[in-house]
Motif scaffolding. Structure first.
Motif, PDB file in Angstrom:
ATOM      1  N   ARG A 116       0.831  -1.205   0.000  1.00  0.00           N
ATOM      2  CA  ARG A 116       0.000   0.000   0.000  1.00  0.00           C
ATOM      3  C   ARG A 116       0.866   1.256   0.000  1.00  0.00           C
ATOM      4  O   ARG A 116       1.800   1.396   0.784  1.00  0.00           O
ATOM      5  N   CYS A 117       0.549   2.184  -0.909  1.00  0.00           N
ATOM      6  CA  CYS A 117       1.161   3.508  -0.982  1.00  0.00           C
ATOM      7  C   CYS A 117       2.683   3.442  -1.110  1.00  0.00           C
ATOM      8  O   CYS A 117       3.407   3.578  -0.114  1.00  0.00           O
ATOM      9  N   PRO A 118       3.195   3.228  -2.326  1.00  0.00           N
ATOM     10  CA  PRO A 118       4.644   3.061  -2.510  1.00  0.00           C
ATOM     11  C   PRO A 118       5.519   4.150  -1.887  1.00  0.00           C
ATOM     12  O   PRO A 118       6.571   3.832  -1.323  1.00  0.00           O
ATOM     13  N   PRO A 119       5.146   5.463  -1.940  1.00  0.00           N
ATOM     14  CA  PRO A 119       6.011   6.453  -1.289  1.00  0.00           C
ATOM     15  C   PRO A 119       5.788   6.556   0.222  1.00  0.00           C
ATOM     16  O   PRO A 119       6.518   7.279   0.905  1.00  0.00           O
ATOM     17  N   GLY A 120       4.755   5.860   0.747  1.00  0.00           N
ATOM     18  CA  GLY A 120       4.339   6.066   2.127  1.00  0.00           C
ATOM     19  C   GLY A 120       5.417   5.888   3.185  1.00  0.00           C
ATOM     20  O   GLY A 120       5.560   6.736   4.077  1.00  0.00           O
ATOM     21  N   PRO A 121       6.199   4.795   3.156  1.00  0.00           N
ATOM     22  CA  PRO A 121       7.227   4.640   4.190  1.00  0.00           C
ATOM     23  C   PRO A 121       8.258   5.763   4.190  1.00  0.00           C
ATOM     24  O   PRO A 121       8.785   6.128   5.249  1.00  0.00           O
ATOM     25  N   TYR A 122       8.516   6.324   3.035  1.00  0.00           N
ATOM     26  CA  TYR A 122       9.582   7.316   2.908  1.00  0.00           C
ATOM     27  C   TYR A 122       9.075   8.722   3.232  1.00  0.00           C
ATOM     28  O   TYR A 122       9.829   9.543   3.769  1.00  0.00           O
ATOM     29  N   GLU A 123       7.803   8.973   2.979  1.00  0.00           N
ATOM     30  CA  GLU A 123       7.195  10.176   3.540  1.00  0.00           C
ATOM     31  C   GLU A 123       7.179  10.067   5.061  1.00  0.00           C
ATOM     32  O   GLU A 123       7.423  11.055   5.770  1.00  0.00           O
ATOM     33  N   ARG A 124       6.886   8.879   5.578  1.00  0.00           N
ATOM     34  CA  ARG A 124       6.888   8.695   7.028  1.00  0.00           C
ATOM     35  C   ARG A 124       8.264   8.990   7.620  1.00  0.00           C
ATOM     36  O   ARG A 124       8.366   9.670   8.651  1.00  0.00           O
ATOM     37  N   ILE A 125       9.306   8.500   6.983  1.00  0.00           N
ATOM     38  CA  ILE A 125      10.658   8.814   7.465  1.00  0.00           C
ATOM     39  C   ILE A 125      10.862  10.324   7.483  1.00  0.00           C
ATOM     40  O   ILE A 125      11.441  10.892   8.426  1.00  0.00           O
ATOM     41  N   SER A 126      10.402  11.001   6.432  1.00  0.00           N
ATOM     42  CA  SER A 126      10.543  12.457   6.360  1.00  0.00           C
ATOM     43  C   SER A 126       9.813  13.131   7.506  1.00  0.00           C
ATOM     44  O   SER A 126      10.336  14.072   8.129  1.00  0.00           O
ATOM     45  N   MET A 127       8.594  12.688   7.785  1.00  0.00           N
ATOM     46  CA  MET A 127       7.790  13.315   8.836  1.00  0.00           C
ATOM     47  C   MET A 127       8.323  12.987  10.229  1.00  0.00           C
ATOM     48  O   MET A 127       8.297  13.841  11.128  1.00  0.00           O
ATOM     49  N   VAL A 128       8.800  11.761  10.419  1.00  0.00           N
ATOM     50  CA  VAL A 128       9.446  11.433  11.697  1.00  0.00           C
ATOM     51  C   VAL A 128      10.689  12.303  11.884  1.00  0.00           C
ATOM     52  O   VAL A 128      10.944  12.829  12.972  1.00  0.00           O
TER      53      VAL A 128
END
Length: 421
Positions: free
Chosen positions: A190-202
């Motif tokens: 689900r949501c290919p960029p999602g984990p990496y946006e999460r890293i950015s937001m963390v």
């Protein structure tokens, strides 16, 4: 490509109404459509079929949660740009405005011969057409040491709501200079960029609140969506904070110990303070219960999202194996509109329009530093295929990135209105 509220919705939406009783008496002569799953695919399909089917179709939505939390934009909650309640939405408009029967229960099984959906709370619901949009579930043991039994200690936070709140609380409780670890999922998910946006937001949260903290990413993939854009953004916004380990350095051999709070990467054990495990994924469990899966996903026709194993069942969004579209909220919403048109046409003798799809995935890297990737699609005998695509570029101006972020906010308001209002 610019997406705004008017382009996305196409019409002015009606105001929301309060939630009516879960079951509404209907004439038995109506065609019966049952939708399982009240997310971007299911809620959209229920709304459009109820709206366009008029008095000819009875629509029932089965969804366990009384309030829906979007998984998309939950990363912005982690980063401090959204409140959790900003991602929460009610089913009141579907029930009150469109007359959808909203049943808050788990769909436990499907009898394809009898055309009924059984409920965990007892009883069953009959259908003429069934639409499954249950999202994702996790593949057991895909990350050794992790299971849903330890998700309160090592949250996945990949279904929105309480898991996102838990991960945010763990971030807030991290010791000064602590380590946040992520186990990223293998393709497809689900949501290919999602984990990496999460890293950015963390990283954004830690930069503001715990600037000496570190982030460790164990990623089994050699590359990932918008990689150049993310890595450029990480270097500019969070220099020295983020370390990503790929399969070349052993990230395809990862295990965790939730009790000890450790992550092992190719035998090297690291102590961590927060560990976000995003396991390998598969179609929602109800798709397997219906017997319409092949491998981990449910294959469908690109023309109407009907199951290749049962033409009276349609599968939308994350659970479907449909071709080139990524598993995203935008994709599910786009597929739902095509499916709704096909179902209404089949049940009322109306016109079915050619299947056209679109998707955009926005990601926030830092304050007003938004990027996007997307495409348009059409149906073919081989599946959904891309006809055009676009992606943000490294080196764009600050105003371009800010406009991309504002565009994402407009889209969020538009899609949630399209689903629920």
């Amino acid at each position: 490509m610019t997406i705004n509220r008017r382009v996305f919705l196409g019409t002015t939406a009606a105001a929301a109404a309060t939630l009516s009783a879960p079951m509404i008496a209907r004439a038995q002569t109506r065609a019966r459509v049952v939708v399982v799953g009240g997310g971007s695919g299911g809620a959209t399909a229920a709304r459009y079929i109820a709206r366009d089917g008029g008095d000819a179709i009875d629509v029932t939505l089965i969804e366990a949660s009384r309030q829906y939390y979007t998984c998309y934009f939950s990363n912005l909650y982690l980063g401090g740009f959204f409140d959790l309640e900003d991602t929460a939405h009610s089913y009141g408009g579907l029930a009150g405005t469109y007359g959808v029967n909203v049943i808050h229960d788990w769909a436990a099984g499907v009898d394809r011969d009898a055309r009924t959906v059984s409920l965990a709370g007892g009883g069953s619901v009959p259908y003429d057409r069934l639409i499954l949009s249950p999202g994702i579930d996790f593949i057991p043991d895909s990350v050794p040491g992790w299971s849903v039994n330890v998700q309160d200690r090592m949250p996945h936070a990949y279904k929105g709501g309480t898991q996102a709140a838990l991960l945010r609380a763990q971030l807030e409780a991290m010791p000064e200079g602590g380590t946040f670890a992520m186990v990223a999922p293998p393709n497809p998910y689900r949501c290919p960029p999602g984990p990496y946006e999460r890293i950015s937001m963390v990283a954004h949260f830690l930069k503001e609140n715990n600037p000496t903290a570190k982030i460790l990413v164990a990623d089994p993939k050699e590359s990932f969506s918008k990689q150049g854009l993310f890595e450029d953004g990480w270097a500019r916004h969070y220099p020295g904070m983020i370390t990503r380990i790929g399969p070349d350095l052993g990230a395809d051999n990862v295990s965790v110990d939730a009790e000890a709070m450790t992550i092992s990467i190719d035998g090297v054990v690291e102590n961590v303070d927060v560990c976000n495990v995003i396991p390998a994924q598969r179609a929602g469990t109800i798709a397997f219960a219906a017997g319409i899966t092949e491998g981990n996903w449910a294959p469908v026709s690109a023309y109407d999202l009907s199951s290749k194993m049962d033409p009276n069942i349609h599968v939308l969004g994350d659970s479907a194996a449909q071709g080139a579209m990524p598993k995203s909220g935008f994709s599910a919403n786009s597929q739902a509109k095509v499916c709704a048109n096909a179902v209404v046409a089949a049940l009322t003798g109306g016109r079915q329009f050619p299947a056209r799809f679109s998707n955009t995935c926005w990601s926030l890297i830092g304050t007003e530093d938004g990027v996007k990737v997307g495409a348009t699609y059409e149906a073919s005998d081989e599946g959904i295929v891309s006809t055009d695509s676009f992606v943000s570029q490294v080196g764009e101006t600050a105003e371009t990135r800010a406009e991309t972020y504002r565009e994402s906010l407009d889209w969020y308001e538009a899609i949630t209105t399209d689903m629920f209002v």
